[in-house]
Design a protein around this motif. Sequence first.
Motif, PDB file in Angstrom:
ATOM      1  N   TYR A  50       0.823  -1.216   0.000  1.00  0.00           N
ATOM      2  CA  TYR A  50       0.000   0.000   0.000  1.00  0.00           C
ATOM      3  C   TYR A  50       0.856   1.266   0.000  1.00  0.00           C
ATOM      4  O   TYR A  50       0.402   2.315   0.447  1.00  0.00           O
ATOM      5  CB  TYR A  50      -0.937  -0.013   1.215  1.00  0.00           C
ATOM      6  N   LYS A  80      -6.682   5.212   5.370  1.00  0.00           N
ATOM      7  CA  LYS A  80      -6.316   3.790   5.279  1.00  0.00           C
ATOM      8  C   LYS A  80      -5.971   3.267   6.665  1.00  0.00           C
ATOM      9  O   LYS A  80      -5.335   3.952   7.457  1.00  0.00           O
ATOM     10  CB  LYS A  80      -5.071   3.593   4.397  1.00  0.00           C
ATOM     11  N   CYS A  96     -13.477  -0.310   9.703  1.00  0.00           N
ATOM     12  CA  CYS A  96     -14.237  -0.215   8.449  1.00  0.00           C
ATOM     13  C   CYS A  96     -15.275   0.901   8.511  1.00  0.00           C
ATOM     14  O   CYS A  96     -15.598   1.511   7.498  1.00  0.00           O
ATOM     15  CB  CYS A  96     -14.898  -1.549   8.116  1.00  0.00           C
ATOM     16  N   CYS A  99     -12.868   4.281   8.170  1.00  0.00           N
ATOM     17  CA  CYS A  99     -11.958   4.506   7.038  1.00  0.00           C
ATOM     18  C   CYS A  99     -12.560   4.002   5.735  1.00  0.00           C
ATOM     19  O   CYS A  99     -13.335   3.056   5.723  1.00  0.00           O
ATOM     20  CB  CYS A  99     -10.647   3.770   7.266  1.00  0.00           C
ATOM     21  N   SER A 100     -12.134   4.616   4.653  1.00  0.00           N
ATOM     22  CA  SER A 100     -12.618   4.167   3.338  1.00  0.00           C
ATOM     23  C   SER A 100     -11.899   2.906   2.877  1.00  0.00           C
ATOM     24  O   SER A 100     -12.438   2.138   2.087  1.00  0.00           O
ATOM     25  CB  SER A 100     -12.448   5.284   2.305  1.00  0.00           C
ATOM     26  N   GLN A 101     -10.677   2.656   3.354  1.00  0.00           N
ATOM     27  CA  GLN A 101      -9.938   1.462   2.957  1.00  0.00           C
ATOM     28  C   GLN A 101      -9.322   0.809   4.187  1.00  0.00           C
ATOM     29  O   GLN A 101      -8.579   1.446   4.933  1.00  0.00           O
ATOM     30  CB  GLN A 101      -8.835   1.811   1.959  1.00  0.00           C
ATOM     31  N   ALA A 103      -7.320  -2.869   5.389  1.00  0.00           N
ATOM     32  CA  ALA A 103      -6.659  -4.075   4.887  1.00  0.00           C
ATOM     33  C   ALA A 103      -6.042  -4.830   6.054  1.00  0.00           C
ATOM     34  O   ALA A 103      -5.637  -4.242   7.057  1.00  0.00           O
ATOM     35  CB  ALA A 103      -5.579  -3.707   3.879  1.00  0.00           C
ATOM     36  N   LYS A 125     -17.516  -4.425   3.155  1.00  0.00           N
ATOM     37  CA  LYS A 125     -17.241  -4.133   1.743  1.00  0.00           C
ATOM     38  C   LYS A 125     -15.913  -3.417   1.500  1.00  0.00           C
ATOM     39  O   LYS A 125     -15.340  -3.532   0.437  1.00  0.00           O
ATOM     40  CB  LYS A 125     -18.384  -3.301   1.133  1.00  0.00           C
ATOM     41  N   ASN A 126     -15.436  -2.649   2.458  1.00  0.00           N
ATOM     42  CA  ASN A 126     -14.207  -1.875   2.254  1.00  0.00           C
ATOM     43  C   ASN A 126     -12.986  -2.562   2.890  1.00  0.00           C
ATOM     44  O   ASN A 126     -12.024  -1.912   3.250  1.00  0.00           O
ATOM     45  CB  ASN A 126     -14.360  -0.449   2.789  1.00  0.00           C
ATOM     46  N   LEU A 127     -13.039  -3.890   2.997  1.00  0.00           N
ATOM     47  CA  LEU A 127     -11.978  -4.664   3.633  1.00  0.00           C
ATOM     48  C   LEU A 127     -11.307  -5.596   2.628  1.00  0.00           C
ATOM     49  O   LEU A 127     -11.983  -6.312   1.896  1.00  0.00           O
ATOM     50  CB  LEU A 127     -12.557  -5.491   4.789  1.00  0.00           C
ATOM     51  N   GLU A 128      -9.969  -5.546   2.601  1.00  0.00           N
ATOM     52  CA  GLU A 128      -9.169  -6.517   1.846  1.00  0.00           C
ATOM     53  C   GLU A 128      -8.403  -7.354   2.855  1.00  0.00           C
ATOM     54  O   GLU A 128      -7.904  -6.824   3.852  1.00  0.00           O
ATOM     55  CB  GLU A 128      -8.124  -5.819   0.965  1.00  0.00           C
TER      56      GLU A 128
END
Length: 176
Positions: A50, A80, A96, A99-101, A103, A125-128
């Motif tokens: 990232y 992030k 989540c 933050c918008s992103q 991980a 939905k905004n989780l990797e």
Amino acid sequence: MALKATIYKADLNIANMDVHQYGDYQLTMAQHPSETIERLMVRILAYARYADEALEFTKDLFETDEPALWEKDLTGQLVKWIEVGSPDEDKVKKACARCSQVAIVTYGTAVDEWYKRNSKLKTLKNLEIWKLSLATTEAIQALCERTMQLQLNVMDGEWTLIGDNAQAVIEWEQLQ
């Protein structure tokens, strides 16, 4: 007397031909007395995935409500949130919402059980979630020195991290 953190420095050069990202980053990390070399090196890989000048290492093992890395915008708002390891599900859900992103870079032998046990993560939905192979975490430990010169090359999805005395092929699996 409390043990003090050990400071590590890494000059990380990234050449990611897949997304045309090239950069040099000077990283300074404090290794908490309870932190392993494996986790320290995984934090470097999380940074590399990232990479951004605004991305910062936090005091995550000293301050349990912080992630391993975060990025804030110019107003100080979190953008992030990047965790390393197998964090608590509630902590990830709160991140989540903020933050918008978000991980998670996870590793170790218990990852699959952790992911199965924390099934609500699949609804975010905004989780990797990225899993590093055991071979990767073993290989990157050989690259660790108090002062490191690291070159990360990414081409056709293949990641190679090169140090002064060794190199490691980085094997990622995206769980989410």
